[in-house]
Write a protein that holds these residues in place. Structure first.
Motif, PDB file in Angstrom:
ATOM      1  N   SER A  81       0.816  -1.221   0.000  1.00  0.00           N
ATOM      2  CA  SER A  81       0.000   0.000   0.000  1.00  0.00           C
ATOM      3  C   SER A  81       0.847   1.268   0.000  1.00  0.00           C
ATOM      4  O   SER A  81       0.383   2.334  -0.418  1.00  0.00           O
ATOM      5  CB  SER A  81      -0.933   0.011   1.217  1.00  0.00           C
ATOM      6  OG  SER A  81      -0.225   0.263   2.419  1.00  0.00           O
ATOM      7  N   LEU A  84       1.184   2.590  -3.617  1.00  0.00           N
ATOM      8  CA  LEU A  84      -0.026   2.751  -4.407  1.00  0.00           C
ATOM      9  C   LEU A  84      -0.713   4.075  -4.070  1.00  0.00           C
ATOM     10  O   LEU A  84      -0.627   4.552  -2.933  1.00  0.00           O
ATOM     11  CB  LEU A  84      -1.007   1.606  -4.126  1.00  0.00           C
ATOM     12  CG  LEU A  84      -0.553   0.196  -4.503  1.00  0.00           C
ATOM     13  CD1 LEU A  84      -1.573  -0.821  -3.992  1.00  0.00           C
ATOM     14  CD2 LEU A  84      -0.370   0.069  -6.008  1.00  0.00           C
ATOM     15  N   ALA A  87      -6.490   5.653  -3.416  1.00  0.00           N
ATOM     16  CA  ALA A  87      -7.711   5.007  -3.909  1.00  0.00           C
ATOM     17  C   ALA A  87      -7.501   3.529  -4.190  1.00  0.00           C
ATOM     18  O   ALA A  87      -8.436   2.730  -4.083  1.00  0.00           O
ATOM     19  CB  ALA A  87      -8.195   5.711  -5.171  1.00  0.00           C
ATOM     20  N   PHE A  88      -6.291   3.142  -4.547  1.00  0.00           N
ATOM     21  CA  PHE A  88      -5.989   1.734  -4.811  1.00  0.00           C
ATOM     22  C   PHE A  88      -5.414   1.042  -3.574  1.00  0.00           C
ATOM     23  O   PHE A  88      -5.505  -0.176  -3.442  1.00  0.00           O
ATOM     24  CB  PHE A  88      -5.012   1.615  -5.979  1.00  0.00           C
ATOM     25  CG  PHE A  88      -5.584   2.082  -7.283  1.00  0.00           C
ATOM     26  CD1 PHE A  88      -6.389   1.253  -8.044  1.00  0.00           C
ATOM     27  CD2 PHE A  88      -5.341   3.373  -7.740  1.00  0.00           C
ATOM     28  CE1 PHE A  88      -6.934   1.682  -9.245  1.00  0.00           C
ATOM     29  CE2 PHE A  88      -5.876   3.821  -8.936  1.00  0.00           C
ATOM     30  CZ  PHE A  88      -6.679   2.971  -9.687  1.00  0.00           C
ATOM     31  N   PRO A  91      -8.411  -0.737  -1.023  1.00  0.00           N
ATOM     32  CA  PRO A  91      -8.884  -2.113  -1.218  1.00  0.00           C
ATOM     33  C   PRO A  91      -7.811  -3.158  -0.932  1.00  0.00           C
ATOM     34  O   PRO A  91      -8.115  -4.257  -0.464  1.00  0.00           O
ATOM     35  CB  PRO A  91      -9.320  -2.148  -2.680  1.00  0.00           C
ATOM     36  CG  PRO A  91      -8.699  -0.969  -3.314  1.00  0.00           C
ATOM     37  CD  PRO A  91      -8.552   0.061  -2.252  1.00  0.00           C
ATOM     38  N   VAL A  92      -6.549  -2.823  -1.199  1.00  0.00           N
ATOM     39  CA  VAL A  92      -5.458  -3.754  -0.885  1.00  0.00           C
ATOM     40  C   VAL A  92      -5.367  -3.956   0.627  1.00  0.00           C
ATOM     41  O   VAL A  92      -5.174  -5.078   1.109  1.00  0.00           O
ATOM     42  CB  VAL A  92      -4.124  -3.226  -1.451  1.00  0.00           C
ATOM     43  CG1 VAL A  92      -2.949  -4.033  -0.919  1.00  0.00           C
ATOM     44  CG2 VAL A  92      -4.141  -3.260  -2.970  1.00  0.00           C
TER      45      VAL A  92
END
Length: 267
Positions: A81, A84, A87-88, A91-92
């Motif tokens: 994370s 990233l 926003a991405f 979810p991770v």
């Protein structure tokens, strides 16, 4: 931090062990914060993975293999994370939590309540160091440590009415208020260092309150499952959750509050 149970050595009998462990932790954390970047990301990923492992061991001790698997997956997710966009990254971070719902066989409510806190706190600490620099991360660490240390000594020296005896029998109002005062002093010092102004004093007290709530939340879980410490990884302190429960609460509040301001926080 969850205070240890007194032994025959008296109420200060554990102090030296705790002190040596604290010195080692401060040294490691100091070097990692100074280095930043990949090294700091790796440290946070490992710590978060181990805290997830501890959490599962507490709430569902028969799920030993799941604890190892989810601990490894969670640590890897936190590390990923860091690289990233937010926003991405979210979810991770939440994917291991969802996986745990299907893998853990007992007390899933505790898992759903606490696992996201671990994941989001790790993400926040990495972003705070990456985007705002070492001084702001040191501020947050100093707030939590000052609140913890002053609360520990004030509670033991002054005693007085208990804060919530059914959940945290050793936590007193004197220690709680002393923690707020310690956080305010840290905020006052860093207000000048960072140029944030006097508003940082109030923010620091709020962070101390969140840290204390993180402490109480972990104490409540331990009391419900009947364990004294999350693990025995840290001599004199118990487990990583016992040591960093306050940091988890403060970091998550910082992440939430940062969505309503643009001065000190994670974006």
């Amino acid at each position: 931090m969850t205070l240890p149970v007194d032994t025959g050595a008296g109420k200060w009998g554990d102090l030296w062990v705790r002190l040596v462990s604290a010195i080692v932790m401060v040294a490691v954390a100091g070097v990692e914060i100074w280095l930043g970047g990949h090294w700091f990301h790796l440290l946070i990923g490992v710590v978060c993975g181990l805290m997830v492992w501890e959490l599962i061991r507490m709430i569902s001790p028969t799920d030993a293999s799941q604890a190892r698997q989810l601990g490894g997956i969670a640590g890897a997710a936190v590390l990923l994370s860091a690289y990233l966009p937010g926003a991405f990254a979210l979810p991770v971070l939440l994917a291991p939590v969802m996986a745990g719902v299907t893998m853990i066989r007992a007390k899933r409510g505790f898992w759903l309540a606490y696992a996201p806190v671990i994941m989001l706190a790790g993400f926040t600490l990495m972003r705070l160091r990456d985007l705002n620099g070492a001084p702001w991360l040191l501020w947050l660490v100093a707030v939590v440590v000052a609140s913890d240390v002053l609360g520990y000594f004030a509670g033991r020296l002054l005693g007085g009415p208990k804060f919530w005896p059914r959940v945290s029998p050793k936590k007193t109002w004197s220690g709680t208020v002393a923690g707020w005062i310690g956080a305010a002093l840290v905020g006052w010092i860093f207000a000048g260092i960072t140029g944030a102004g006097s508003s940082l004093i109030g923010i620091s007290v709020a962070m101390a309150m969140a840290a204390q709530m993180g402490d109480i939340a972990e104490s409540a879980i331990k009391r419900r499952v009947g364990v004294k410490d999350a693990s025995n990884l840290i001599p004199g302190h118990g487990g990583l959750l016992d040591r960093f429960d306050g940091m988890l609460g403060a970091a998550v509040l910082l992440l939430i509050a940062g969505q309503f301001g643009n001065v000190w926080i994670v974006s």
